[in-house]
Design a protein around this motif. Structure first.
Motif, PDB file in Angstrom:
ATOM      1  N   PRO A  13       0.807  -1.221   0.000  1.00 52.67           N
ATOM      2  CA  PRO A  13       0.000   0.000   0.000  1.00 52.67           C
ATOM      3  C   PRO A  13       0.839   1.269   0.000  1.00 52.67           C
ATOM      4  N   GLY A  14       1.961   1.244   0.747  1.00 47.07           N
ATOM      5  CA  GLY A  14       2.822   2.418   0.786  1.00 47.07           C
ATOM      6  C   GLY A  14       3.388   2.758  -0.579  1.00 47.07           C
ATOM      7  N   ALA A  15       3.764   1.732  -1.334  1.00 44.65           N
ATOM      8  CA  ALA A  15       4.321   1.948  -2.673  1.00 44.65           C
ATOM      9  C   ALA A  15       3.250   2.495  -3.619  1.00 44.65           C
ATOM     10  N   ARG A  16       2.054   1.922  -3.565  1.00 44.37           N
ATOM     11  CA  ARG A  16       0.968   2.413  -4.426  1.00 44.37           C
ATOM     12  C   ARG A  16       0.630   3.863  -4.094  1.00 44.37           C
ATOM     13  N   GLY A  17       0.516   4.139  -2.799  1.00 45.48           N
ATOM     14  CA  GLY A  17       0.142   5.481  -2.374  1.00 45.48           C
ATOM     15  C   GLY A  17       1.172   6.525  -2.767  1.00 45.48           C
ATOM     16  N   GLN A  18       2.452   6.211  -2.595  1.00 44.64           N
ATOM     17  CA  GLN A  18       3.486   7.188  -2.928  1.00 44.64           C
ATOM     18  C   GLN A  18       3.606   7.382  -4.428  1.00 44.64           C
ATOM     19  N   ALA A  19       3.373   6.329  -5.200  1.00 42.84           N
ATOM     20  CA  ALA A  19       3.370   6.475  -6.658  1.00 42.84           C
ATOM     21  C   ALA A  19       2.231   7.389  -7.104  1.00 42.84           C
ATOM     22  N   LEU A  20       1.073   7.219  -6.516  1.00 45.32           N
ATOM     23  CA  LEU A  20      -0.065   8.091  -6.834  1.00 45.32           C
ATOM     24  C   LEU A  20       0.240   9.537  -6.464  1.00 45.32           C
ATOM     25  N   HIS A  21       0.825   9.721  -5.291  1.00 48.45           N
ATOM     26  CA  HIS A  21       1.179  11.068  -4.844  1.00 48.45           C
ATOM     27  C   HIS A  21       2.161  11.721  -5.815  1.00 48.45           C
ATOM     28  N   THR A  22       3.150  10.956  -6.249  1.00 49.18           N
ATOM     29  CA  THR A  22       4.145  11.496  -7.172  1.00 49.18           C
ATOM     30  C   THR A  22       3.518  11.835  -8.513  1.00 49.18           C
ATOM     31  N   LEU A  23       2.619  10.990  -8.996  1.00 49.29           N
ATOM     32  CA  LEU A  23       1.923  11.293 -10.260  1.00 49.29           C
ATOM     33  C   LEU A  23       1.134  12.591 -10.151  1.00 49.29           C
ATOM     34  N   SER A  24       0.515  12.818  -8.999  1.00 50.91           N
ATOM     35  CA  SER A  24      -0.255  14.054  -8.823  1.00 50.91           C
ATOM     36  C   SER A  24       0.660  15.272  -8.835  1.00 50.91           C
ATOM     37  N   LYS A  25       1.887  15.117  -8.338  1.00 49.00           N
ATOM     38  CA  LYS A  25       2.837  16.227  -8.315  1.00 49.00           C
ATOM     39  C   LYS A  25       3.432  16.485  -9.700  1.00 49.00           C
ATOM     40  N   ILE A  26       3.632  15.419 -10.460  1.00 50.80           N
ATOM     41  CA  ILE A  26       4.122  15.593 -11.827  1.00 50.80           C
ATOM     42  C   ILE A  26       3.038  16.239 -12.687  1.00 50.80           C
ATOM     43  N   VAL A  69      -8.353  13.813  -9.303  1.00 52.03           N
ATOM     44  CA  VAL A  69      -8.862  15.172  -9.520  1.00 52.03           C
ATOM     45  C   VAL A  69      -7.835  16.023 -10.261  1.00 52.03           C
ATOM     46  N   VAL A  70      -6.554  15.808  -9.974  1.00 52.02           N
ATOM     47  CA  VAL A  70      -5.489  16.566 -10.651  1.00 52.02           C
ATOM     48  C   VAL A  70      -5.368  16.155 -12.111  1.00 52.02           C
ATOM     49  N   LEU A  71      -5.492  14.860 -12.403  1.00 51.95           N
ATOM     50  CA  LEU A  71      -5.163  14.331 -13.720  1.00 51.95           C
ATOM     51  C   LEU A  71      -6.348  14.204 -14.668  1.00 51.95           C
ATOM     52  N   VAL A  72      -7.563  14.180 -14.146  1.00 55.71           N
ATOM     53  CA  VAL A  72      -8.731  13.926 -14.996  1.00 55.71           C
ATOM     54  C   VAL A  72      -8.906  15.033 -16.039  1.00 55.71           C
ATOM     55  N   PRO A  73      -9.184  14.655 -17.297  1.00 52.50           N
ATOM     56  CA  PRO A  73      -9.479  15.674 -18.306  1.00 52.50           C
ATOM     57  C   PRO A  73     -10.863  16.268 -18.083  1.00 52.50           C
ATOM     58  N   GLN A  74     -11.126  17.390 -18.691  1.00 52.30           N
ATOM     59  CA  GLN A  74     -12.388  18.086 -18.479  1.00 52.30           C
ATOM     60  C   GLN A  74     -13.591  17.209 -18.805  1.00 52.30           C
ATOM     61  N   ASP A  75     -13.499  16.435 -19.883  1.00 53.87           N
ATOM     62  CA  ASP A  75     -14.646  15.619 -20.288  1.00 53.87           C
ATOM     63  C   ASP A  75     -14.805  14.347 -19.450  1.00 53.87           C
ATOM     64  N   GLY A  76     -13.886  14.127 -18.511  1.00 57.10           N
ATOM     65  CA  GLY A  76     -14.011  12.961 -17.648  1.00 57.10           C
ATOM     66  C   GLY A  76     -14.431  13.282 -16.233  1.00 57.10           C
ATOM     67  N   ARG A  77     -14.678  14.569 -15.962  1.00 57.66           N
ATOM     68  CA  ARG A  77     -14.957  14.981 -14.587  1.00 57.66           C
ATOM     69  C   ARG A  77     -16.292  14.436 -14.070  1.00 57.66           C
TER      70      ARG A  77
END
Length: 216
Positions: free
Chosen positions: A62-75, A105-113
């Motif tokens: 879980p820690g690895a999944r969570g930190q990968a998600l966090h990093t993707l949101s920052k990128i 929420v950070v990565l979703v395109p407008q038409d996917g909201r």
């Protein structure tokens, strides 16, 4: 020492260190070091980091999944949006799910909201205060796209889901009120609604009884 090492790597980014940085992110116990590792990854070319982070999303940790998600949101690279799967948004680990909501929420395109709002709807009523607050914030950050989903949930039969949806909508309209105040107001409204429904039911029963007594 680990913090200084992560700072040094980020200050002089080298794509060859991606694997080491990602692996360390998944096991690093110190929040500040993890945050510095994420910063170091954001300093590297996305074409080097994104494929490795995608692999990490399938980790059993879980820690690895969570930190990968966090990093993707920052990128913040929108090409990673398809990797935020339903399984991650509904992850059994609360911390992973919360991070997935923020990243989505950070990565979703407008038409996917609107579609994302519908998916997040399934998590209303989940967990304790911090989990519910995270979900409310994610829905609020989706803006008007979340309003129809919240209205449907608020009108639904599940009281926990309905109360959470009401609280989210109240917080969306008045962010200064705070989440706890919104929850209390949502509970008050739910109680009033239940009392009104019970009163109407009693009135209908009384009318029915009078009609029967009159031979109707």
């Amino acid at each position: 020492m680990r913090l200084q090492a992560a700072l040094a790597v980020g200050s002089d980014p080298a794509p060859g260190l991606v694997d080491a940085l990602v692996e360390r992110c998944g096991v690093e116990p110190d929040f500040f070091v993890r945050d510095m590792l994420t910063w170091a990854l954001t300093r590297l070319p996305p074409e080097a980091t994104l494929p490795r982070l995608r692999q990490e999303l399938r980790s059993g940790s879980p820690g690895a999944r969570g930190q990968a998600l966090h990093t993707l949101s920052k990128i913040g690279d929108g090409s990673a949006w398809p990797w935020i799967t339903r399984e991650l948004l509904r992850d059994a680990d609360d911390e992973v799910a919360r991070t997935a909501w923020r990243a989505a929420v950070v990565l979703v395109p407008q038409d996917g909201r609107s579609g994302l709002a519908d998916e997040l709807l399934s998590q209303l009523g989940r967990g304790e205060r911090e989990v519910r607050l995270s979900l409310s914030r994610a829905l609020i950050d989706l803006g008007d796209a979340a309003v129809p989903a919240l209205e449907r949930a608020a009108a639904g039969p599940d009281r926990a889901v309905s109360a959470h949806a009401h609280a989210t909508e109240l917080l969306r309209r008045n962010p200064a009120a705070g989440f706890d105040a919104a929850v209390e107001e949502a509970r008050r409204l739910a109680a009033l609604g239940a009392e009104r429904a019970a009163a109407l039911a009693r009135a209908d029963t009384g009318t029915g009884g009078a009609a029967e007594s009159a031979g109707c």
